[in-house]
Scaffold this motif. Sequence first.
Motif, PDB file in Angstrom:
ATOM      1  N   ASN A  29     -15.041  81.438 -10.617  1.00 37.80           N
ATOM      2  CA  ASN A  29     -15.197  82.844 -11.015  1.00 37.80           C
ATOM      3  C   ASN A  29     -16.635  83.314 -10.842  1.00 37.80           C
ATOM      4  O   ASN A  29     -16.888  84.437 -10.408  1.00 37.80           O
ATOM      5  CB  ASN A  29     -14.763  83.030 -12.477  1.00 37.80           C
ATOM      6  CG  ASN A  29     -13.268  83.242 -12.593  1.00 37.80           C
ATOM      7  OD1 ASN A  29     -12.658  83.879 -11.732  1.00 37.80           O
ATOM      8  ND2 ASN A  29     -12.666  82.708 -13.637  1.00 37.80           N
ATOM      9  N   GLY A  51     -12.641  76.201 -12.603  1.00 34.42           N
ATOM     10  CA  GLY A  51     -12.379  77.630 -12.669  1.00 34.42           C
ATOM     11  C   GLY A  51     -13.615  78.471 -12.967  1.00 34.42           C
ATOM     12  O   GLY A  51     -13.810  79.542 -12.393  1.00 34.42           O
ATOM     13  N   THR A  52     -14.449  77.994 -13.884  1.00 34.79           N
ATOM     14  CA  THR A  52     -15.651  78.756 -14.228  1.00 34.79           C
ATOM     15  C   THR A  52     -16.531  78.962 -12.995  1.00 34.79           C
ATOM     16  O   THR A  52     -16.946  80.093 -12.688  1.00 34.79           O
ATOM     17  CB  THR A  52     -16.476  77.992 -15.293  1.00 34.79           C
ATOM     18  OG1 THR A  52     -15.692  77.830 -16.464  1.00 34.79           O
ATOM     19  CG2 THR A  52     -17.755  78.729 -15.618  1.00 34.79           C
ATOM     20  N   ASP A  56      -8.473  86.649 -11.082  1.00 32.14           N
ATOM     21  CA  ASP A  56      -8.667  85.309 -11.628  1.00 32.14           C
ATOM     22  C   ASP A  56      -7.288  84.696 -11.880  1.00 32.14           C
ATOM     23  O   ASP A  56      -6.615  85.022 -12.853  1.00 32.14           O
ATOM     24  CB  ASP A  56      -9.479  85.416 -12.926  1.00 32.14           C
ATOM     25  CG  ASP A  56      -9.611  84.076 -13.644  1.00 32.14           C
ATOM     26  OD1 ASP A  56      -8.980  83.087 -13.221  1.00 32.14           O
ATOM     27  OD2 ASP A  56     -10.340  84.036 -14.657  1.00 32.14           O
ATOM     28  N   LYS A 102      -7.397  74.930 -12.231  1.00 35.40           N
ATOM     29  CA  LYS A 102      -6.313  74.243 -12.950  1.00 35.40           C
ATOM     30  C   LYS A 102      -5.209  73.651 -12.049  1.00 35.40           C
ATOM     31  O   LYS A 102      -5.320  72.548 -11.561  1.00 35.40           O
ATOM     32  CB  LYS A 102      -5.712  75.202 -13.977  1.00 35.40           C
ATOM     33  CG  LYS A 102      -6.699  75.612 -15.064  1.00 35.40           C
ATOM     34  CD  LYS A 102      -6.043  76.386 -16.175  1.00 35.40           C
ATOM     35  CE  LYS A 102      -7.033  76.960 -17.170  1.00 35.40           C
ATOM     36  NZ  LYS A 102      -7.228  76.197 -18.380  1.00 35.40           N
ATOM     37  N   TYR A 154     -10.497  85.805 -20.242  1.00 41.19           N
ATOM     38  CA  TYR A 154     -11.360  84.616 -20.222  1.00 41.19           C
ATOM     39  C   TYR A 154     -11.597  84.196 -18.781  1.00 41.19           C
ATOM     40  O   TYR A 154     -10.656  84.004 -18.015  1.00 41.19           O
ATOM     41  CB  TYR A 154     -10.741  83.443 -21.001  1.00 41.19           C
ATOM     42  CG  TYR A 154     -11.649  82.246 -21.006  1.00 41.19           C
ATOM     43  CD1 TYR A 154     -12.926  82.327 -21.559  1.00 41.19           C
ATOM     44  CD2 TYR A 154     -11.266  81.039 -20.414  1.00 41.19           C
ATOM     45  CE1 TYR A 154     -13.789  81.242 -21.528  1.00 41.19           C
ATOM     46  CE2 TYR A 154     -12.121  79.946 -20.396  1.00 41.19           C
ATOM     47  CZ  TYR A 154     -13.383  80.052 -20.959  1.00 41.19           C
ATOM     48  OH  TYR A 154     -14.248  78.987 -20.928  1.00 41.19           O
ATOM     49  N   HIS A 155     -12.879  84.066 -18.445  1.00 37.44           N
ATOM     50  CA  HIS A 155     -13.220  83.689 -17.070  1.00 37.44           C
ATOM     51  C   HIS A 155     -14.100  82.444 -16.978  1.00 37.44           C
ATOM     52  O   HIS A 155     -14.347  81.986 -15.876  1.00 37.44           O
ATOM     53  CB  HIS A 155     -13.880  84.865 -16.351  1.00 37.44           C
ATOM     54  CG  HIS A 155     -13.021  86.092 -16.313  1.00 37.44           C
ATOM     55  ND1 HIS A 155     -11.811  86.125 -15.643  1.00 37.44           N
ATOM     56  CD2 HIS A 155     -13.162  87.307 -16.885  1.00 37.44           C
ATOM     57  CE1 HIS A 155     -11.254  87.329 -15.788  1.00 37.44           C
ATOM     58  NE2 HIS A 155     -12.046  88.057 -16.539  1.00 37.44           N
TER      59      HIS A 155
HETATM   60  C1  LIG Z   1      -7.996  82.554 -16.560  1.00 36.45           C
HETATM   61  C2  LIG Z   1      -9.059  81.503 -16.633  1.00 36.45           C
HETATM   62  N1  LIG Z   1     -10.172  81.663 -15.925  1.00 36.45           N
HETATM   63  C3  LIG Z   1     -11.150  80.748 -15.945  1.00 36.45           C
HETATM   64  C4  LIG Z   1     -11.052  79.611 -16.710  1.00 36.45           C
HETATM   65  C5  LIG Z   1     -12.169  78.599 -16.726  1.00 36.45           C
HETATM   66  O1  LIG Z   1     -11.813  77.504 -15.944  1.00 36.45           O
HETATM   67  P1  LIG Z   1     -12.478  76.071 -16.196  1.00 36.45           P
HETATM   68  O2  LIG Z   1     -12.208  75.703 -17.615  1.00 36.45           O
HETATM   69  O3  LIG Z   1     -11.797  75.177 -15.188  1.00 36.45           O
HETATM   70  O4  LIG Z   1     -13.938  76.195 -15.911  1.00 36.45           O
HETATM   71  C6  LIG Z   1      -9.890  79.404 -17.467  1.00 36.45           C
HETATM   72  C7  LIG Z   1      -9.763  78.207 -18.319  1.00 36.45           C
HETATM   73  O5  LIG Z   1      -9.051  78.170 -19.273  1.00 36.45           O
HETATM   74  C8  LIG Z   1      -8.865  80.378 -17.423  1.00 36.45           C
HETATM   75  O6  LIG Z   1      -7.743  80.229 -18.128  1.00 36.45           O
END
Ligand SMILES: Cc1ncc(COP(=O)(O)O)c(C=O)c1O
Length: 438
Positions: A103, A99-100, A239, A268, A132-133
């Motif tokens: 984003n 996810g990071t 996101d 996720k 949170y991103h």
């Molecule tokens: C809304 C949101 N964006 C981004 C992330 C980051 O994703 P990752 O932990 O897979 O890098 C998360 C993780 O909890 C999240 O809930």
Amino acid sequence: MNKMSWPYTAGAFPTICRTEGLYLYDDANRAILDAAGGAVVTNVGHGRQRVANALGRAAETTSYVVPPFVTPSRQALVDTLAADWLSPTLTRAHFTSGGTEANEAAMKLALQYQQGIGEVQRTKLIGRSISYHGTTLATAAISGHPSRKRGLEQALPSYLSVPAPYPLRAPIGVNSVSLGQYYVDQMRDVILAEGPRTIAGFIAEPITGSSGGAIVPPDDYWPKVRALCDEFGLILILDEVMTGFGRTGTTFGYQHWPIEPDILVSGKGLAGGYAPLGGVFTNERVGAVIQESGFQVMFNTFGAHPAACAAAVEVLNILKEEGLVAEAAQKGAYLHAQLHAAFDEHPHVAEVRGRGLLAAIEVVADRSDLTQFDPELGMTSAIVNEGLERGVFYYAGGTGVVRDVVCLGPAFIVTTDQIDEMVSTLVASVDAAIAKLP
Ligand SMILES: Cc1ncc(COP(=O)(O)O)c(C=O)c1O
């Protein structure tokens, strides 16, 4: 061993040796009911043999290729997404390892798009106060998550921020008819103060994940934000790392409102926890401009990993074949009804909130005036630990001004009996944590 478990405290967390359905089994074979799907990830539950088989097959046949090369599993994933999951407006797919990265890629795409159309002054991005991103410097910086930025504040790049809807504590009152407009007006003020043509885009979760604990905005909020982005030429990045692929009872969280994003971000649930995978999906307008401009969209070495793509195809097919998005809506309604029944009169619970199988409670010292517990008391961790002792795992949420939030996000195969257990154990855990206060 202490150093090996760093940065986590040795012994503070269980050792999990086996997972099945909604259960985790520790090294003493004790079952833990996972009310949070890990970090709100395991949408189809654990132990799906066909996903494991797909992972194995991909590892045997195409263990790894550089991401620009196509593999059958990646092609199958793109085809599946286009056929069954993505809005037809989203025509371009870029895969990352989580996810990071997804984003961060989305933020870069919004910036590159503006450069591509000659809007060279548009170098700023807007995030929200509760959000949170991700973990990189840029995604952490744009996040409204103070506790995850501690020790980094001086080094983080600066991004614009606008207040995220938080109806419970809205200065104009939770029941105000103009609550959505109130937040949109503040966003408009920031855009006008900065200069609209200096801003490339806006990133937000349609329903705030764990940072705020399943905060659902007022109904007029998203259509008005979409209109504001159009008015000022901002790219709208949604996101959906936590809310995507059925979690809130619709395929994507944004579909609770009549809007479309320019860029959609997932992670996720895309591969259901069976493999690390993130997806960035853009509309044709954004994708075509970046392509025609010749800008690079650099890959991560493990982006679109063949085994992860193969796992995602199976996870998405399971979701479809078993009707699990509708199940998330139905089981979600049951979960919310049970949470309301358990907590609506509870003296230390300010609110039950969320949509579908993303839910949270906010715990307070005094429900009548919403006074919070002292942060030093660590109420969230105390409740999560009480839950674990009772054999149920909840996900800690909240940050900064929003605190003492406990999140639930079970797999969509959850049964009503399991929901009952999650709710009754949560009541016991909240009460036990409060009873132990000094
Ligand atoms: C809304 C949101 N964006 C981004 C992330 C980051 O994703 P990752 O932990 O897979 O890098 C998360 C993780 O909890 C999240 O809930």
